[in-house]
Design a protein around this motif. Structure first.
Motif, PDB file in Angstrom:
ATOM      1  N   LEU A  84      11.731   4.770 -10.056  1.00 23.66           N
ATOM      2  CA  LEU A  84      12.528   4.364  -8.899  1.00 23.66           C
ATOM      3  C   LEU A  84      12.401   5.370  -7.761  1.00 23.66           C
ATOM      4  CD1 LEU A  84      15.680   2.920 -10.613  1.00 23.66           C
ATOM      5  CD2 LEU A  84      13.836   1.724  -9.506  1.00 23.66           C
ATOM      6  N   ALA A  85      12.228   6.659  -8.092  1.00 26.14           N
ATOM      7  CA  ALA A  85      12.110   7.663  -7.028  1.00 26.14           C
ATOM      8  C   ALA A  85      10.787   7.501  -6.279  1.00 26.14           C
ATOM      9  CB  ALA A  85      12.220   9.068  -7.603  1.00 26.14           C
ATOM     10  N   THR A  86       9.709   7.143  -6.995  1.00 24.89           N
ATOM     11  CA  THR A  86       8.452   6.907  -6.276  1.00 24.89           C
ATOM     12  C   THR A  86       8.570   5.667  -5.409  1.00 24.89           C
ATOM     13  OG1 THR A  86       7.728   5.994  -8.361  1.00 24.89           O
ATOM     14  CG2 THR A  86       6.716   8.042  -7.670  1.00 24.89           C
ATOM     15  N   LEU A  87       9.340   4.690  -5.879  1.00 20.34           N
ATOM     16  CA  LEU A  87       9.564   3.508  -5.051  1.00 20.34           C
ATOM     17  C   LEU A  87      10.409   3.876  -3.840  1.00 20.34           C
ATOM     18  CD1 LEU A  87       9.050   0.513  -4.951  1.00 20.34           C
ATOM     19  CD2 LEU A  87      11.159   0.145  -6.186  1.00 20.34           C
ATOM     20  N   ALA A  88      11.352   4.805  -4.029  1.00 19.46           N
ATOM     21  CA  ALA A  88      12.237   5.208  -2.932  1.00 19.46           C
ATOM     22  C   ALA A  88      11.507   6.064  -1.919  1.00 19.46           C
ATOM     23  CB  ALA A  88      13.433   5.971  -3.479  1.00 19.46           C
ATOM     24  N   GLY A 136      20.427   9.333   1.234  1.00 22.40           N
ATOM     25  CA  GLY A 136      19.172   9.493   1.963  1.00 22.40           C
ATOM     26  C   GLY A 136      18.817   8.276   2.799  1.00 22.40           C
ATOM     27  N   THR A 137      19.016   7.061   2.228  1.00 22.30           N
ATOM     28  CA  THR A 137      18.661   5.878   3.020  1.00 22.30           C
ATOM     29  C   THR A 137      19.596   5.734   4.214  1.00 22.30           C
ATOM     30  OG1 THR A 137      19.915   4.631   1.419  1.00 22.30           O
ATOM     31  CG2 THR A 137      17.538   4.492   1.280  1.00 22.30           C
ATOM     32  N   SER A 138      20.872   6.082   4.035  1.00 20.09           N
ATOM     33  CA  SER A 138      21.750   5.970   5.208  1.00 20.09           C
ATOM     34  C   SER A 138      21.379   7.037   6.233  1.00 20.09           C
ATOM     35  CB  SER A 138      23.215   6.083   4.795  1.00 20.09           C
ATOM     36  OG  SER A 138      23.430   7.268   4.095  1.00 20.09           O
ATOM     37  N   TYR A 139      20.891   8.197   5.783  1.00 24.07           N
ATOM     38  CA  TYR A 139      20.417   9.191   6.743  1.00 24.07           C
ATOM     39  C   TYR A 139      19.209   8.662   7.516  1.00 24.07           C
ATOM     40  CZ  TYR A 139      18.029  13.192   8.696  1.00 24.07           C
ATOM     41  OH  TYR A 139      17.399  14.036   9.557  1.00 24.07           O
ATOM     42  N   ALA A 146      16.440  18.758   0.559  1.00 22.95           N
ATOM     43  CA  ALA A 146      15.304  18.027  -0.015  1.00 22.95           C
ATOM     44  C   ALA A 146      15.255  16.589   0.484  1.00 22.95           C
ATOM     45  CB  ALA A 146      15.399  18.032  -1.534  1.00 22.95           C
ATOM     46  N   HIS A 147      14.063  16.009   0.448  1.00 23.30           N
ATOM     47  CA  HIS A 147      13.921  14.572   0.713  1.00 23.30           C
ATOM     48  C   HIS A 147      14.593  13.824  -0.430  1.00 23.30           C
ATOM     49  CE1 HIS A 147      11.827  10.640   0.778  1.00 23.30           C
ATOM     50  NE2 HIS A 147      12.015  10.797   2.066  1.00 23.30           N
ATOM     51  N   TYR A 148      15.137  12.641  -0.150  1.00 23.56           N
ATOM     52  CA  TYR A 148      16.032  12.075  -1.162  1.00 23.56           C
ATOM     53  C   TYR A 148      15.316  11.630  -2.426  1.00 23.56           C
ATOM     54  CZ  TYR A 148      14.828   7.707   1.264  1.00 23.56           C
ATOM     55  OH  TYR A 148      14.172   6.668   1.853  1.00 23.56           O
ATOM     56  N   SER A 149      14.003  11.361  -2.371  1.00 21.90           N
ATOM     57  CA  SER A 149      13.336  11.037  -3.641  1.00 21.90           C
ATOM     58  C   SER A 149      13.267  12.282  -4.532  1.00 21.90           C
ATOM     59  CB  SER A 149      11.944  10.492  -3.378  1.00 21.90           C
ATOM     60  OG  SER A 149      11.223  11.410  -2.613  1.00 21.90           O
ATOM     61  N   MET A 208      26.456  -1.893   8.492  1.00 24.62           N
ATOM     62  CA  MET A 208      25.639  -1.819   7.265  1.00 24.62           C
ATOM     63  C   MET A 208      26.472  -2.154   6.036  1.00 24.62           C
ATOM     64  SD  MET A 208      23.105   1.300   8.035  1.00 24.62           S
ATOM     65  CE  MET A 208      24.112   2.696   7.747  1.00 24.62           C
ATOM     66  N   PRO A 209      26.859  -3.421   5.871  1.00 24.43           N
ATOM     67  CA  PRO A 209      27.758  -3.763   4.752  1.00 24.43           C
ATOM     68  C   PRO A 209      27.135  -3.584   3.376  1.00 24.43           C
ATOM     69  CG  PRO A 209      27.020  -5.725   5.883  1.00 24.43           C
ATOM     70  CD  PRO A 209      26.580  -4.573   6.716  1.00 24.43           C
ATOM     71  N   LYS A 210      25.810  -3.812   3.251  1.00 23.41           N
ATOM     72  CA  LYS A 210      25.215  -3.733   1.905  1.00 23.41           C
ATOM     73  C   LYS A 210      25.229  -2.298   1.405  1.00 23.41           C
ATOM     74  CE  LYS A 210      22.113  -7.564   2.785  1.00 23.41           C
ATOM     75  NZ  LYS A 210      20.774  -7.786   3.315  1.00 23.41           N
ATOM     76  N   ILE A 211      24.828  -1.372   2.282  1.00 23.81           N
ATOM     77  CA  ILE A 211      24.838   0.038   1.889  1.00 23.81           C
ATOM     78  C   ILE A 211      26.267   0.467   1.567  1.00 23.81           C
ATOM     79  CG2 ILE A 211      24.567   2.377   2.812  1.00 23.81           C
ATOM     80  CD1 ILE A 211      21.995   1.587   3.965  1.00 23.81           C
TER      81      ILE A 211
END
Length: 500
Positions: free
Chosen positions: A99-103, A350-353, A241-244, A371-374
């Motif tokens: 999942l982190a590589t996908l992220a 990280g994605t919200s950043y 760090a980067h979020y992944s 951003m309701p889903k997040i």
């Protein structure tokens, strides 16, 4: 007996597949990214296959063992094996790394090196969980450092070099003690150095020497799964760090320390463990309270989540130190459950950043409307983090509670006191998680900003979050998923522990 070298393939495959990234044609980042994700998926499938078809749950002995002579000169073997305690973290590693590589999709600069380092981390994380040789354990433990350092110092935030240097100083400093303990245990009492876990488990040492060994290992693990006061690298590292990378750090690296505590300190040094465990319990309770009180004072969102994970690791320390069936199983369950929850929280932070480009909580506010889903996913993982019944965190902390209360080793008053303090820690957890989501999502600060248009989360973010959310709910409703793996092995460890 199955003689096919499954474990060697599981450990070595990602890093060798990573080396071939360098020979891929350079047609943009898409090829490299999909190649890495497919390698991670293949590895996860191999691990799951081995777990389903070649692993007996009710057998507390070491399974799938492999033993190749590596260096004849001082009897160093490539020795791997699985048992009930290590299979859980290995599956967690595969899941979170995939999942982190996908992220890591937004990473476009030097993407070859980035994805190679992700795969190298994959091997270096599965290594310590499956090695049955002390020196091999140490080598795998060190293999982790370089990729993390590079991932930090090249793809971090503004203060990335500072935090990367701090990380490497702390962890390498801890590893010196680990190496001294490994060499001391291997060379003690015989002309031949013995590094095999099985022979070391039956060796007895003078009490003073055993305490020294224990303390050396304890320092190394206290740096890795941060135990107060050696935790200060963690908030800095996570903040930059980067979020992944954060997902890997929170999901797997922190768990290596707790795993080493069970695997080496408890199995190989039982007398010292019985001397140290009251102190470990005190440190664990202090850590729960301290980190839960420090967390609300952090302006940086990721640092706040980092302190919450320090607080949660206090429960695993208490479970390991309680020396009961319940406590140890609860500690292993907490390892797995926090691996999922911590990784998800860092991913969503990280994605919200990526969307609003703000780090500090007091500048945020009102993100829930655009951003309701997040918002939904972040709230649900905050609930999981504060141990809402029906999620995995609740079960784990409850089992640790039972473990410490039923422990025959401690008197009644200390147990009541410690349980009371832990309960205060569990009350402080909702305070910082809920204030965090309040500062981020409620109010109108960002909502009134001119010509701001935030994208809500795309399918990739939803997929990653749901993939992590399903096991959290699953373990919460049916914790036997994880407990059935470790129960027999924990009983074997404890019976060995009390017989010695």
């Amino acid at each position: 007996m199955n003689f096919f070298p499954w474990l060697t393939i599981i450990v070595v495959f990602p890093i060798f597949a990573g080396f071939s990234i360098l020979f891929l044609p350079h047609r943009g980042n898409k090829v490299i990214r999909w190649y890495t994700i497919s390698i991670c998926l293949v590895e996860l499938l191999i691990t799951t296959y081995v777990f389903c078809y070649h692993f007996q749950l009710d057998d507390p002995l070491i399974q799938l063992e492999q033993d190749f002579k590596w260096i004849n000169f001082f009897d160093f073997h490539w020795r791997l094996g699985l048992d009930g305690i290590s299979i859980g973290p290995i599956l967690l590693t595969g899941f979170i790394t995939t999942l982190a590589t996908l992220a890591a999709r937004p990473v476009t600069r030097d993407s070859r090196l980035f994805h190679f380092l992700m795969l190298a981390m994959y091997s270096g994380q599965i290594g310590p969980f499956s090695s049955r040789d002390l020196l091999l354990f140490f080598i795998m433990w060190e293999l982790e450092l370089i990729p993390v350092y590079l991932l930090l110092s090249m793809w971090g935030g503004k203060k990335r070099l500072y935090s990367a240097t701090k990380f490497i100083l702390y962890t390498a400093g801890g590893s010196i003690f680990l190496l001294m303990g490994v060499l001391g245990m291997g060379l003690y009492g015989s002309n031949e150095p013995t590094l095999n876990f099985e022979t070391l488990a039956n060796q007895s040492y003078p009490v003073a020497l055993e305490i020294i060994f224990y303390f050396g290992f304890l320092i190394a693990y206290a740096v890795k799964s941060p135990i107060i006061p050696l935790h200060t690298w963690l908030p800095d590292t996570h903040g930059e760090a980067h979020y992944s990378t954060c997902m890997l750090l929170a999901g797997i690296l922190l768990k290596m320390g707790a795993y080493g505590l069970v695997r080496i300190n408890m199995e190989l040094l039982p007398h010292a463990h019985s001397i140290f465990s009251p102190w470990l319990i005190i440190v664990g309770t202090v850590q729960i309270i301290y980190a839960a009180l420090t967390s609300p004072g952090q302006r940086n969102l990721k640092k706040r989540i980092a302190y919450s994970s320090v607080s949660h690791m206090g429960f695993t320390i208490i479970g390991i130190a309680s020396t009961t069936d319940m406590g140890l199983n609860g500690a292993i369950l907490q390892i797995i459950s926090h691996g999922f929850i911590g990784a998800a929280l860092f991913f969503l932070a990280g994605t919200s950043y990526d969307r609003i480009r703000l780090v500090y909580l007091d500048e945020m506010g009102g993100i829930a409307i655009p951003m309701p889903k997040i918002f939904t996913m972040f709230s649900s993982f905050s609930m999981a983090s504060l141990a809402l019944p029906g999620m995995s965190g609740f079960v784990a902390e409850l089992v640790v509670f039972f473990g410490i209360i039923t422990s025959p080793k401690y008197l009644l008053m200390p147990k009541i006191l410690i349980t009371f303090v832990m309960a205060i820690g569990m009350i402080l957890t909702p305070i910082y998680s809920l204030s965090m989501s309040r500062q981020m999502f409620y109010g109108y600060k960002q909502f009134n900003v001119q010509n701001s248009y935030f994208f809500d989360s795309g399918p990739r973010e939803l997929f990653v979050s749901i993939c992590i959310f399903l096991p959290v709910i699953g373990i919460g409703f049916y914790p036997d998923f994880v407990l059935s793996l470790s129960v027999d092995k924990v009983e074997a460890i404890l019976s060995n522990y009390f017989s010695r």
